[in-house]
Design an enzyme around this catalytic site. Structure first.
Site, PDB file in Angstrom:
ATOM      1  N   PRO A 234      58.565  66.022  -3.956  1.00  0.00           N
ATOM      2  CA  PRO A 234      58.897  64.596  -4.110  1.00  0.00           C
ATOM      3  C   PRO A 234      58.153  63.838  -2.579  1.00  0.00           C
ATOM      4  CG  PRO A 234      60.896  65.771  -3.513  1.00  0.00           C
ATOM      5  CD  PRO A 234      59.969  66.684  -3.966  1.00  0.00           C
TER       6      PRO A 234
ATOM      7  N   ARG B  98      52.980  55.720   2.507  1.00  0.00           N
ATOM      8  CA  ARG B  98      54.430  56.239   2.924  1.00  0.00           C
ATOM      9  C   ARG B  98      54.373  56.409   4.409  1.00  0.00           C
ATOM     10  NH1 ARG B  98      56.829  62.167   1.888  1.00  0.00           N
ATOM     11  NH2 ARG B  98      58.726  61.564   2.488  1.00  0.00           N
TER      12      ARG B  98
ATOM     13  N   ASN C 245      55.211  72.825  -0.111  1.00  0.00           N
ATOM     14  CA  ASN C 245      55.796  71.798   0.688  1.00  0.00           C
ATOM     15  C   ASN C 245      56.756  70.967  -0.187  1.00  0.00           C
ATOM     16  OD1 ASN C 245      56.459  69.564   2.192  1.00  0.00           O
ATOM     17  ND2 ASN C 245      54.609  69.015   2.672  1.00  0.00           N
TER      18      ASN C 245
ATOM     19  N   ALA D  50      61.750  66.823   0.817  1.00  0.00           N
ATOM     20  CA  ALA D  50      63.116  66.729   1.078  1.00  0.00           C
ATOM     21  C   ALA D  50      63.997  67.958   0.779  1.00  0.00           C
ATOM     22  CB  ALA D  50      63.660  65.428   1.015  1.00  0.00           C
TER      23      ALA D  50
ATOM     24  N   GLU E  38      55.489  78.124   3.502  1.00  0.00           N
ATOM     25  CA  GLU E  38      55.871  76.816   3.456  1.00  0.00           C
ATOM     26  C   GLU E  38      55.271  75.944   4.735  1.00  0.00           C
ATOM     27  OE1 GLU E  38      60.270  75.988   2.651  1.00  0.00           O
ATOM     28  OE2 GLU E  38      60.127  74.391   4.403  1.00  0.00           O
TER      29      GLU E  38
HETATM   30  C1  DQA Z   1      58.003  66.803   4.634  1.00  0.00           C
HETATM   31  C2  DQA Z   1      59.253  66.524   5.628  1.00  0.00           C
HETATM   32  C3  DQA Z   1      60.563  66.277   4.836  1.00  0.00           C
HETATM   33  O1  DQA Z   1      61.440  66.163   5.783  1.00  0.00           O
HETATM   34  C4  DQA Z   1      60.374  65.069   4.225  1.00  0.00           C
HETATM   35  O2  DQA Z   1      61.508  64.673   3.367  1.00  0.00           O
HETATM   36  C5  DQA Z   1      58.892  65.078   3.313  1.00  0.00           C
HETATM   37  C6  DQA Z   1      57.967  65.400   3.984  1.00  0.00           C
HETATM   38  C7  DQA Z   1      56.709  66.890   5.659  1.00  0.00           C
HETATM   39  O3  DQA Z   1      55.610  67.332   4.959  1.00  0.00           O
HETATM   40  O4  DQA Z   1      56.546  66.705   6.630  1.00  0.00           O
HETATM   41  O5  DQA Z   1      59.111  64.426   2.200  1.00  0.00           O
HETATM   42  O6  DQA Z   1      58.077  67.681   3.824  1.00  0.00           O
END
Ligand code: DQA
Length: 153
Positions: A16, A24, A81, A84, A105
């Site tokens: 998401p 963003r 990835n 959240a 990951e």
């Molecule tokens: C994220 C880190 C997460 O905490 C966050 O909610 C994201 C992006 C990152 O790629 O740094 O959506 O996965």
């Protein structure tokens, strides 16, 4: 084990809000767009001997369906990835444990040095490797890592 010349298949899943890259929180996630990330992933995957499929979804169930299907669809490795979801989705964590593929990951930002709730990744516990805080470069390193272990898998 796959022959050196045989192309391996890589599934890359982005969770998401990653579709909002470029607009963003640019101070945290940089100025490049999601489309640019997807293009870089495709190139890096090719350089590492993979044919990549790159998907993004804002929906937990969609991500779970894609993870569950990865082996059946003939993928050799999975890169995720989870956004959240990494911090609380035991359902995605369980789905990752359902498949016997090399898994990595990635997080663009340094989740260890942000808000406390980001410090824990319940999904990384189901992966072979986690790379954080390197921006797009983290994806490149994860692809190189996966190409090495997938070749022997
Ligand atoms: C994220 C880190 C997460 O905490 C966050 O909610 C994201 C992006 C990152 O790629 O740094 O959506 O996965």
């Amino acid at each position: 084990m796959k022959d050196e010349k045989e192309k391996m298949k890589l599934l890359v899943l982005n969770g998401p809000n990653l579709n909002m890259l470029g607009t963003r929180q640019r101070d945290v996630y940089g100025t490049k767009s999601y489309e640019e990330l997807a293009a870089e992933i495709m190139n890096w995957a090719q350089e590492s001997g993979f044919e990549a499929t790159v998907r993004q979804s804002n929906h937990e169930g969609v991500l779970i369906d894609l993870i569950q299907g990865a082996q059946i669809m003939g993928y050799d490795a999975l890169l995720i990835n989870p956004g959240a979801y990494a911090h609380y989705s035991y359902a995605i964590s369980d789905a990752l444990r359902c498949i016997a593929l090399p898994k990595a990951e990635v997080h663009l930002s340094d989740i260890d040095n942000r808000e406390d709730f980001r410090k824990l990744s319940v999904t990384a516990a189901a992966c072979d490797k986690i790379i954080v805080g390197l921006g797009f470069e983290g994806y490149r390193q994860a692809i190189v890592y996966l190409s090495k272990i997938a070749r022997e898998h």
